[in-house]
Design an enzyme around this catalytic site. Structure first.
Site, PDB file in Angstrom:
ATOM      1  CD  GLU A  40     -30.342 -49.554   9.531  1.00  0.00           C
ATOM      2  OE1 GLU A  40     -30.502 -50.757   9.839  1.00  0.00           O
ATOM      3  OE2 GLU A  40     -29.340 -48.901   9.875  1.00  0.00           O
ATOM      4  CG  HIS A  78     -20.671 -43.002   6.302  1.00  0.00           C
ATOM      5  ND1 HIS A  78     -19.791 -43.992   6.690  1.00  0.00           N
ATOM      6  CD2 HIS A  78     -21.554 -42.887   7.320  1.00  0.00           C
ATOM      7  CE1 HIS A  78     -20.120 -44.440   7.885  1.00  0.00           C
ATOM      8  NE2 HIS A  78     -21.187 -43.784   8.288  1.00  0.00           N
TER       9      HIS A  78
END
Lengths: 343, 351
Positions: B53, B121
């Site tokens: 990321e 999530h």
């Protein structure tokens, strides 16, 4: 006196570069040193809140600045540097007065408009992207400029500088991963200036590897360790590696061993550390011994730059401060309103 | 009608063909997958990154420093937290450089619960994002707004965070995207990658047209007189539903889709609250230092003498995560009945 932790340079190296280049490097190294010492004086006189800078890195930074493909846009080299960038920028042509404007937080500061610390340069016309206090993030941003440069294919590259302690950050590893992917290699000169300190913690307390450059080898990145206290060795290494990168489009890695002559920053006192190798004085001694430079000439160089620094400081003292309301400027491009009170 | 994933895909295609977007990247963004929600299928400038990321954000920032336009993706906002200092730098670079280095990048990331996504999530990021000065932050609730906001984000010279309400990625809108074929099947055949081998597949893009939703402009989705409900993303649709339901009972609820979290459209919110005298702010990020608290504070400070009841915030509970079991998830983020109850209670309050 034996000098701690850093390598000496050799007089034999002088034969490897033309005399005029040696003298030019010496001149710029002195200029950078005098400027940094001026910045420290400004801080100690109470005219600045903080000093951080690059005395001790001149033999690395000046040869780098002299070999940058200087200009604006992806066809030229991008510089992603850390807060010890003065020698490189002096070699590229930065006026002393602009560095003083930065440390004194004047509205005339062309880098940040009085918003940031000393040595946090930003010069868009030379692709010098803003230097940040968070260490190692520059190793990530350089991926993006190098990616664009690869697309433009103009033999330009992205240069990264950073310290040895910062290589503990994951961003350093990220840089090696992204730069070396097969078929997607990026034109980057990845460098580490190893002064064997991380603020107050010695190298041995932070590293287990023999050479930081060995980490690049694991990614099939060409790498070398050099004596960054020797401007001749630095110059030749940077020349060879930048030529390789421009030719192949692949990354290269240099670990330069050098000195930290005034500690980490003003936070640690900013006092001269006599046990470290002084690359400017030692290089000057070599030039004197070789007969390339007379003592009177050397003294004049130091004195002239000292006067330039004093004059520049006087100019900057009379310049204005940023206004309080200017905090709202440039949050968004074009100073579009970002104040919720005015939404 | 396109669903939101298709709308985003079409916006990105428009971006790479008309708005000089040369890089659309992130984990699994390129072929063969084209994004975990298929929002980047068939694009010519999409590519896969390492699973990193920080590398993704750094790459985007570097591209932006050259002035080129890119769209990066963090696969789920749950994984964006290790980039927070980079996001801060992306937001302050123009300011730190005294206006010399704009950061024209678009960052997409799916947010929110609603798909039984478990602890990692289901995060929200709107409250966090609202603290990233220098960024613009948007979240659509319809495919058409997704298309228009994404094009605005790409054109904007500042960093823009485009949050994708993941529970709405398969939800279809009620308005055609300019250039979109009217038949769903036709669109699907043109731009949805086939199941199985995709190596020879190429999207056949419709002749899309430019459509911009200005950043900072809200939309009244249900006009009403008795209460103002401000939301965005998936909860906006729930608020619409509740408003329609309550209308049958004679209750008049005005719903505002904020669309932009920062900069936000205070004038639309203000005018509505001045009219209704009551306000409810709904989102699913955790409730303490929630962005809606800022709006409620502002409503209290500036509109105190117009108010008939205290402004109220209905947000996700202050929990470490969203548990997977429906009993856990449903008790963590605002549910339809809670929105309905809150509206009823606020309307019933008498000064």
């Amino acid at each position: 006196m034996s000098k701690k932790g850093t390598q000496k340079s050799s007089t034999g190296n002088l034969k490897k570069l033309p005399k005029d280049l040696l003298l030019k490097m010496h001149d710029l190294m002195v200029k950078s040193r005098v400027l940094e010492e001026r910045l420290i004086k400004i801080y100690k006189a109470g005219d600045a809140y903080f000093w951080i800078g690059a005395p001790g890195e001149e033999a690395w930074g000046v040869p780098l600045g002299l070999q940058v493909k200087k200009g604006h846009g992806p066809s030229f080299d991008y510089l992603h540097m850390h807060y010890r960038a003065t020698p490189t920028l002096i070699a590229m042509g930065m006026p002393m007065v602009d560095s003083i404007r930065l440390i004194m937080n004047k509205v005339t500061d062309p880098n940040t408009g009085g918003r940031n610390f000393s040595n946090h340069y930003c010069i868009p016309q030379w692709n010098v992207v803003p230097i940040t206090s968070p260490i190692e993030v520059q190793y990530l941003m350089a991926l993006g400029t190098a990616h664009v440069q690869k697309r433009h294919n103009k033999k330009s590259l992205s240069v990264i500088t950073g310290g040895d302690a910062g290589t503990a950050e994951g961003d350093f590893a990220s840089c090696l991963v992204w730069a070396s992917r097969k078929g997607q290699e990026l034109p980057m000169l990845i460098t580490v200036q190893n002064n064997r300190w991380g603020i107050s913690t010695p190298f041995e307390g932070q590293h287990g590897e023999t050479n930081i450059a060995d980490r690049a080898k694991a990614f099939n990145i060409r790498s070398r360790v050099i004596n960054g206290n020797d401007p001749v060795e630095s110059y030749i290494a940077i020349k060879e590696e930048t030529e390789y990168i421009r030719k192949t489009g692949k990354p290269s890695f240099i670990e330069a061993h050098l000195s930290r002559l005034y500690g980490h920053s003003s936070a640690s006192g900013a006092n001269f550390v006599g046990t470290e190798y002084d690359c400017v004085r030692e290089f000057e001694t070599q030039l004197l011994k070789a007969g390339f430079l007379k003592e009177s000439e050397a003294k004049k160089i130091w004195a002239d730059y000292e006067q330039q620094g004093i004059d520049a400081q006087q100019i900057v003292r009379g310049e204005g401060a940023p206004t309080p309301e200017s905090v709202w400027e440039h949050i968004y491009d074009g100073s579009e309103n970002a104040d919720w009170r005015k939404f | 009608m396109a669903n939101m994933a298709q709308a985003i895909r079409m916006a990105l295609h428009y971006g790479e063909t008309h708005l000089a977007v040369k890089d659309i990247f992130g984990q699994d963004v390129g072929a063969p997958l084209g994004g975990v929600f298929t929002a980047t299928q068939g694009l010519k400038n999409s590519w896969n990154t390492p699973l990193d990321e920080r590398g993704i954000i750094g790459m985007a920032m570097g591209i932006a420093l050259t002035g080129e336009r890119c769209v990066a993706e963090i696969q789920f906002c749950d994984y964006i937290f290790n980039t927070i200092d980079l996001l801060k730098i992306a937001g302050n670079t123009n300011w730190c450089s005294n206006g010399q280095y704009p950061m024209p990048l678009t960052l997409m990331t799916p947010v929110g619960a609603g798909i039984r996504g478990s602890i990692y999530h289901s995060h929200s990021f709107d409250a966090w994002a609202s603290k990233l000065a220098g960024w613009k932050v948007v979240m659509p609730s319809t495919p058409l707004d997704a298309y228009g906001l994404l094009l605005s984000a790409i054109e904007d010279p500042n960093p823009v965070l485009f949050m994708k309400p993941k529970a709405l990625m398969r939800v279809r809108g009620e308005e055609l995207i300019p250039g979109e074929p009217s038949e769903e099947k036709e669109l699907k055949a043109m731009i949805d990658a086939p199941i199985g081998d995709r190596s020879k597949w190429k999207a056949k893009w419709p002749q899309l047209e430019k459509y911009l939703v200005p950043i900072g402009k809200a939309k009244i989705t249900r006009p009403g007189e008795q209460i103002t409900v401000v939301s965005y993303g998936r909860h906006l649709l729930v608020c619409n539903e509740v408003a329609d339901q309550l209308k049958q009972e004679g209750l008049s609820v005005e719903v505002i889709d904020l669309r932009s979290i920062y900069p936000y459209d205070w004038q639309t919110v203000k005018a509505s609250i001045q009219k209704t005298g009551r306000a409810l702010f709904v989102n699913e990020d955790t409730e303490v230092t929630n962005f809606a608290e800022h709006l409620a504070y502002r409503a209290t400070q500036e509109l105190f003498y117009h108010l008939m009841a205290p402004p109220r915030v209905l947000a996700g509970k202050q929990l470490p995560g969203i548990g997977l079991h429906p009993n856990l998830e449903d008790n963590s983020v605002p549910q339809k009945h809670e929105i309905e109850n809150a509206i009823r209670n606020i309307i019933a309050e008498v000064p």
